[in-house]
Design an enzyme around this catalytic site. Sequence first.
Site, mmCIF file in Angstrom:
data_model
loop_
_atom_site.group_PDB
_atom_site.id
_atom_site.type_symbol
_atom_site.label_atom_id
_atom_site.label_comp_id
_atom_site.label_asym_id
_atom_site.label_seq_id
_atom_site.Cartn_x
_atom_site.Cartn_y
_atom_site.Cartn_z
ATOM 1 N N ASN A 169 2.469 -2.548 -8.975
ATOM 2 C CA ASN A 169 2.526 -2.345 -7.526
ATOM 3 C C ASN A 169 3.687 -1.434 -7.147
ATOM 4 O O ASN A 169 3.540 -0.497 -6.359
ATOM 5 C CB ASN A 169 2.689 -3.679 -6.801
ATOM 6 C CG ASN A 169 1.427 -4.506 -6.770
ATOM 7 O OD1 ASN A 169 0.350 -4.052 -7.159
ATOM 8 N ND2 ASN A 169 1.544 -5.736 -6.298
ATOM 9 N N ASP B 263 -5.600 -8.543 -9.548
ATOM 10 C CA ASP B 263 -5.518 -9.501 -8.442
ATOM 11 C C ASP B 263 -6.930 -9.955 -8.077
ATOM 12 O O ASP B 263 -7.767 -9.143 -7.675
ATOM 13 C CB ASP B 263 -4.878 -8.860 -7.213
ATOM 14 C CG ASP B 263 -3.386 -8.641 -7.368
ATOM 15 O OD1 ASP B 263 -2.807 -9.172 -8.337
ATOM 16 O OD2 ASP B 263 -2.804 -7.942 -6.514
ATOM 17 N N THR C 220 -0.085 -9.352 0.834
ATOM 18 C CA THR C 220 -0.034 -9.226 -0.623
ATOM 19 C C THR C 220 0.595 -7.893 -1.027
ATOM 20 O O THR C 220 0.136 -6.826 -0.620
ATOM 21 C CB THR C 220 -1.447 -9.323 -1.231
ATOM 22 O OG1 THR C 220 -2.067 -10.530 -0.807
ATOM 23 C CG2 THR C 220 -1.376 -9.290 -2.753
ATOM 24 N N GLY D 95 5.090 -5.050 -11.167
ATOM 25 C CA GLY D 95 5.518 -3.790 -11.752
ATOM 26 C C GLY D 95 4.590 -2.642 -11.396
ATOM 27 O O GLY D 95 5.032 -1.588 -10.916
ATOM 28 N N GLY E 162 -5.383 -5.913 0.431
ATOM 29 C CA GLY E 162 -5.058 -5.604 -0.953
ATOM 30 C C GLY E 162 -3.601 -5.220 -1.115
ATOM 31 O O GLY E 162 -2.836 -5.142 -0.152
ATOM 32 N N GLY F 237 0.019 -6.786 -9.717
ATOM 33 C CA GLY F 237 1.173 -7.052 -10.575
ATOM 34 C C GLY F 237 2.388 -6.375 -9.991
ATOM 35 O O GLY F 237 2.323 -5.216 -9.540
ATOM 36 N N ASP G 188 6.682 -5.695 -2.822
ATOM 37 C CA ASP G 188 6.764 -4.698 -3.898
ATOM 38 C C ASP G 188 6.876 -3.292 -3.316
ATOM 39 O O ASP G 188 7.613 -2.453 -3.840
ATOM 40 C CB ASP G 188 5.540 -4.799 -4.803
ATOM 41 C CG ASP G 188 5.383 -6.169 -5.422
ATOM 42 O OD1 ASP G 188 6.406 -6.801 -5.732
ATOM 43 O OD2 ASP G 188 4.231 -6.616 -5.597
ATOM 44 N N ASP H 106 -2.870 -8.441 5.611
ATOM 45 C CA ASP H 106 -2.710 -9.032 4.281
ATOM 46 C C ASP H 106 -1.317 -8.668 3.782
ATOM 47 O O ASP H 106 -0.991 -7.493 3.648
ATOM 48 C CB ASP H 106 -3.789 -8.492 3.339
ATOM 49 C CG ASP H 106 -3.737 -9.090 1.941
ATOM 50 O OD1 ASP H 106 -2.852 -9.930 1.676
ATOM 51 O OD2 ASP H 106 -4.580 -8.710 1.108
#
Length: 299
Positions: free
Chosen positions: A45, A15, A246, A43, A285, A41, A250, A244
């Site tokens: 993650n 990332d 992100t 998977g 992150g 990614g 997941d 964040d």
Amino acid sequence: MHDYDLLVVGSANADLVTVVERRPGAGETVLGSDLAVHPGGKGANQAVAAARLGARTALLARVGDDGHGRLLLDSMRSAGVDPVGVLVGGAPTGVALITVDPSGDNSIVVAPGANARLTPQDVKAAGALFQASQVVSAQLEIPLDTVAEVVRAMAPGSRFVLNPSPPAPLPAEVLAACDPLIVNEHEARVVLGADVTGGPEDWATALLALGPRSVVITLGAEGALVADGTGAHRVPSVEVTAVDTTGAGDAFTAALAWRLGAGESLANAAAFAARVGAAAVTKEGAQASYPTTAEVAAL
């Protein structure tokens, strides 16, 4: 007794993240912060998130023989993920280009790289991993025909969890195996192949009609909706200050899959997963933000 609580089959990306005052419009250039490189990614993650919670986790994925691939392998090992299924070479490691605005919302462009080379044959060659796993989770940052092969490789009595992201129309064979199918509103629209009308309960009914055994619809700050043949139930969100977002989805999926494998009901597993996702958005992150079970309990 299974060797793994969760086998994740999916992507592994580096990332590349920059923080912006606002995300650019078409043809516009904006300045961002210094570039940060994180393991990610969907998977990888999910695998790291589950392992941080205490799940015995393995990952089937493909990375390049490069610095980004080594970053990902190091992150997996440090979290406790068994990388026995991670294949190396064939293409550069996948990369996700991520912009994050002050509210914590993000926009992502993925260059698949080695992820696009994870093939049905790779799945067939990993048959022992599938036989050893209680739950198998997948996403769509790898080829759809590879995901279809995952369904065929499942051991009797194991459970398949799918988050179709980035979304695409799904074949009946894959839909029928999902228990649950996990989507947000945008993904629901694509999977249904039609305008989504009404509320989340209506979307869940339409999705169940396509064949999944159960459905989870994530609703952001409004929590989630879980639905199966017995009815639909709302799961509340946990109020936190987002830094964040992100990788939060997941983390939610990984936590849900793990708790389902432990025998929890869909509603209870989703409630726990909502707490895990909430904890994840409080740090920057993706993988670096994933909580331990103790951190979830402290929310």
